[in-house]
Scaffold this active site. Structure first.
Site: not given
Length: 120
Positions: A74, A107, A115, A63, A7, A77, A89
């Protein structure tokens, strides 16, 4: 060789195409570097963007740095009222010999607040 998920997230200063692409390149590059990955190790990458980022698809940045034959997607959220704004993210699925505990989730910029338990 195991399949693992990594992640990551990065906060963008403004919804401008160049900023979205630059931040996404930084995020993808850092995930690859910290986990000693090559593009051949990557199975797929799912990118999401908060609803306030609409200037460009984050996958375009991947890409541009060589993810030409990696499946990328894609999505938006969900619009949670108190969510951190302007965030890209990713969840990368990779083949690796590393145990799950050794993976580096990344992150960057303001996204560390998402996080605090694992942000470097």
């Amino acid at each position: 060789m195991a399949v693992r998920a990594i992640r990551g997230a990065v906060q963008v200063d403004a919804d401008e195409r160049d900023q979205v692409l630059e931040a996404t390149v930084e995020l993808v590059s850092e995930v690859m570097r910290r986990n000693a990955l090559r593009t051949d190790d990557v199975i797929s990458v799912l990118f999401t963007a908060t609803p306030d980022l609409t200037s460009e698809f984050p996958a375009l940045a991947a890409r541009k740095i060589g993810f030409t034959d990696v499946p990328l997607m894609c999505a938006a959220e969900i619009a949670v009222p108190h969510a951190l704004p302007r965030v890209v993210r990713l969840m990368a699925h990779v083949e690796t010999d590393r145990p799950r505990a050794e993976l580096q989730h990344v992150y960057l910029r303001g996204a560390q607040a998402l996080r605090l338990d694992i942000a470097q």
